[in-house]
Motif scaffolding. Structure first.
Motif, PDB file in Angstrom:
ATOM      1  N   TYR A  38       0.832  -1.202   0.000  1.00 45.99           N
ATOM      2  CA  TYR A  38       0.000   0.000   0.000  1.00 45.99           C
ATOM      3  C   TYR A  38       0.869   1.256   0.000  1.00 45.99           C
ATOM      4  O   TYR A  38       0.621   2.211  -0.746  1.00 45.99           O
ATOM      5  N   ARG A  39       1.902   1.246   0.844  1.00 48.19           N
ATOM      6  CA  ARG A  39       2.790   2.422   0.881  1.00 48.19           C
ATOM      7  C   ARG A  39       3.533   2.604  -0.438  1.00 48.19           C
ATOM      8  O   ARG A  39       3.692   3.731  -0.912  1.00 48.19           O
ATOM      9  N   ASP A  40       4.002   1.498  -1.028  1.00 50.41           N
ATOM     10  CA  ASP A  40       4.685   1.603  -2.318  1.00 50.41           C
ATOM     11  C   ASP A  40       3.739   2.157  -3.388  1.00 50.41           C
ATOM     12  O   ASP A  40       4.139   2.984  -4.227  1.00 50.41           O
ATOM     13  N   ARG A 172      -7.769   5.208  -1.596  1.00 51.66           N
ATOM     14  CA  ARG A 172      -8.815   4.268  -1.194  1.00 51.66           C
ATOM     15  C   ARG A 172      -8.942   3.118  -2.191  1.00 51.66           C
ATOM     16  O   ARG A 172      -9.116   1.960  -1.807  1.00 51.66           O
ATOM     17  N   SER A 173      -8.846   3.445  -3.455  1.00 51.39           N
ATOM     18  CA  SER A 173      -8.936   2.401  -4.477  1.00 51.39           C
ATOM     19  C   SER A 173      -7.783   1.406  -4.350  1.00 51.39           C
ATOM     20  O   SER A 173      -7.983   0.184  -4.434  1.00 51.39           O
ATOM     21  N   ILE A 174      -6.576   1.947  -4.122  1.00 49.36           N
ATOM     22  CA  ILE A 174      -5.404   1.069  -3.948  1.00 49.36           C
ATOM     23  C   ILE A 174      -5.566   0.213  -2.703  1.00 49.36           C
ATOM     24  O   ILE A 174      -5.277  -0.986  -2.701  1.00 49.36           O
ATOM     25  N   LEU A 175      -6.032   0.838  -1.602  1.00 48.37           N
ATOM     26  CA  LEU A 175      -6.196   0.103  -0.348  1.00 48.37           C
ATOM     27  C   LEU A 175      -7.212  -1.023  -0.497  1.00 48.37           C
ATOM     28  O   LEU A 175      -6.968  -2.161  -0.075  1.00 48.37           O
ATOM     29  N   ILE A 176      -8.356  -0.708  -1.088  1.00 53.53           N
ATOM     30  CA  ILE A 176      -9.394  -1.727  -1.253  1.00 53.53           C
ATOM     31  C   ILE A 176      -8.896  -2.857  -2.145  1.00 53.53           C
ATOM     32  O   ILE A 176      -9.108  -4.049  -1.865  1.00 53.53           O
ATOM     33  N   SER A 177      -8.226  -2.490  -3.227  1.00 48.78           N
ATOM     34  CA  SER A 177      -7.699  -3.515  -4.132  1.00 48.78           C
ATOM     35  C   SER A 177      -6.663  -4.390  -3.438  1.00 48.78           C
ATOM     36  O   SER A 177      -6.686  -5.623  -3.553  1.00 48.78           O
ATOM     37  N   THR A 178      -5.760  -3.739  -2.671  1.00 47.57           N
ATOM     38  CA  THR A 178      -4.717  -4.493  -1.976  1.00 47.57           C
ATOM     39  C   THR A 178      -5.308  -5.423  -0.935  1.00 47.57           C
ATOM     40  O   THR A 178      -4.958  -6.609  -0.853  1.00 47.57           O
ATOM     41  N   LEU A 179      -6.229  -4.896  -0.104  1.00 44.42           N
ATOM     42  CA  LEU A 179      -6.830  -5.716   0.948  1.00 44.42           C
ATOM     43  C   LEU A 179      -7.641  -6.866   0.372  1.00 44.42           C
ATOM     44  O   LEU A 179      -7.621  -7.978   0.920  1.00 44.42           O
ATOM     45  N   SER A 180      -8.376  -6.610  -0.687  1.00 50.67           N
ATOM     46  CA  SER A 180      -9.186  -7.679  -1.270  1.00 50.67           C
ATOM     47  C   SER A 180      -8.307  -8.794  -1.825  1.00 50.67           C
ATOM     48  O   SER A 180      -8.588  -9.979  -1.628  1.00 50.67           O
ATOM     49  N   ARG A 181      -7.229  -8.418  -2.504  1.00 52.00           N
ATOM     50  CA  ARG A 181      -6.323  -9.435  -3.045  1.00 52.00           C
ATOM     51  C   ARG A 181      -5.643 -10.226  -1.933  1.00 52.00           C
ATOM     52  O   ARG A 181      -5.543 -11.453  -1.992  1.00 52.00           O
TER      53      ARG A 181
END
Length: 476
Positions: A38-40, A172-181
């Motif tokens: 997420y940070r990257d 938010r989009s990156i976070l949701i995508s990362t968490l879902s994966r």
């Protein structure tokens, strides 16, 4: 932590513990990896947005010029249109002249903090910083633009800021995508781990079923190939325990059979003698019967004590009770205990031993061994005979010799006399009331102590010599 410390808390389910220890660290690692990703991603998004912000700043910088001795900027709406259509945020800009005066844009746009250093990522005099503008957080790019003509030259400052709405939306989009994966990955791994643990533990559950379905009388070995290599030491330990239980049960059965067989006859004789005593009217005859009862009782007690000694030796061979003992002191003690029957038969009881020779063993068992050998020697040696006790060291170990001048035992019977209740022909003539258990007890004690026993001719070629060789006591 010791095994004793583990025993303070119930261990619970092996499957649950494996799942916790496998899935717990895995979830933690996945969470750390998700944060890192997420940070990257945010850093990459910031770089992209900063590059776009710098492009708009440069577009404004190209519109700055000097006209009639003044710094001017031509800012048509189309200059920011392309930037505005690519973002959900709002754009603010400010162009400052050579002396810091506002040429165009929002006069109250936050100034560049002195602590902000020039960005090394771009070949331009640009600084990026965060600030609050009209109660909203903004990201601002401040570009120093050289301007000059024939009459003057200097540095203009172009600032373009944007609200963080677009960046936050992307975050938010990156976070949701990362968490879902990562969640899907964790669920897949949890399922695979659960299936793997179940398959790995299946042999143990099969072993449990095999043990549960066994009869209480079935103490045969469990097949080690039913379980994994790491669990086989446990199965071997179980097999060892069942083998010891088999030996214990066999010895108990043997003791019960021997006791019932050997005690039945003297008890029947005692009952018969008691009935005769009850019918006898002659005091002399009654006295003779009572004396016979006393002798039968003594013989029965002797037999019972020998049977109990044999049972105690079979079940009491605890290596933890072994210690270094002085064999000469032990033999001397037994000789003093049995001196009275030797004196009554005018037997010359002699002891030859060094001051101190150590053997390793259990004191009660070794006392029983020596007492049996000396008692047999005195019992079967005729009146006026000789019994010699000798302790000495040999290359093979510490040797105890008990020699007597009695009838001896024929060479053909040397192996047979160690069998329970077997009695040599010569000894039966000398002592008809013997039990045939003395040398059996000695044999078992010798085996428990890792020693060896042999029989040979006695003093002057007659009688019997019993030699017991104990291993040397090694210094710790």
């Amino acid at each position: 932590m010791s095994l004793r410390a583990f025993g303070r808390w119930p261990l619970g389910s092996l499957r649950n513990q494996l799942l916790r220890w496998l899935i717990g660290p895995l979830v933690a690692l996945v969470a750390i990896n998700a944060v890192s990703l997420y940070r990257d991603a945010l850093d990459a998004a910031d770089v992209a947005y900063d590059r776009s912000l710098l492009a708009s700043t440069r577009a404004l910088a190209e519109r700055v010029s000097i006209r009639d001795g003044h710094v001017v900027v031509d800012v048509p709406y189309v200059a920011l249109d392309s930037f505005e259509t690519d973002t959900l945020g709002r754009i603010f800009y400010k162009v400052s002249g050579l002396n810091g005066e506002t040429i165009s844009g929002f006069d109250d746009l936050p100034p560049v903090p002195k602590s902000v250093k020039r960005s090394e990522a771009y070949p331009a005099l640009v600084r990026f910083y965060h600030a609050d503008y009209n109660g909203e957080p903004v990201r601002i790019a401040a570009l120093l633009q050289p301007v000059y003509d024939d009459s003057m030259r200097g540095i203009a400052l172009i600032q373009v800021g944007e609200t963080l709405d677009a960046r936050r939306g992307l975050s938010r989009s990156i976070l949701i995508s990362t968490l879902s994966r990562q969640a899907m990955l964790v669920l897949a791994v949890v399922f695979l781990v659960w299936i793997s643990v179940k398959l790995v533990l299946r042999p143990l559950m099969h072993l449990k079923t095999v043990v549960d379905e066994r009869s209480v009388h079935d103490l045969s070995e469990i097949d080690q190939t039913l379980v994994h290599r790491e669990v086989r030491p446990l199965v071997r330990a179980m097999n060892g325990t069942m083998a010891r239980m088999q030996n214990l049960i066999a010895s108990q059965r043997r003791f019960i059979a021997d006791a019932s067989h050997q005690l039945r006859t003297p008890l029947t004789v005692l009952k018969t003698q008691a009935e005769l005593a009850l019918r006898a009217n002659d005091p002399a005859a009654m006295r003779a019967i009572v004396e016979s009862i006393a002798r039968t009782t003594d013989s029965t007690v002797h037999l019972a004590n020998r049977l109990l000694s044999l049972a105690r030796i079979e079940h009491g061979s605890d290596a933890a009770a072994f210690a270094a003992l002085s064999l000469p002191d032990l033999v001397r003690e037994v000789a003093l205990e049995l001196a009275l029957p030797a004196v009554e038969k005018r037997i010359d009881l002699a002891l030859e031993a060094p001051d101190d020779v150590k053997v390793r063993g259990q004191a009660l068992m070794l006392h029983e061994l020596v007492a049996n050998l000396v008692d047999n020697a005195i019992r079967y040696t005729p009146a006026g005979g000789v019994v010699l006790l000798r302790v000495r060291e040999r290359e093979t170990g510490v040797m105890l010799e008990v020699q007597d001048s009695g009838p001896g035992i024929a060479a053909a019977e040397h192996d047979k006399v160690f069998t329970p209740f077997y009695r040599a022909a010569a000894t039966m003539e000398e002592n008809p009331s013997g039990t045939g258990l003395g040398l059996t007890i000695v044999r078992d004690i010798v085996a428990v102590h890792g020693a060896s026993i042999t029989l040979d001719a006695g003093l002057g070629g007659t009688g019997l010599t019993v030699r017991v060789v104990f291993p040397f006591v090694h210094a710790a």
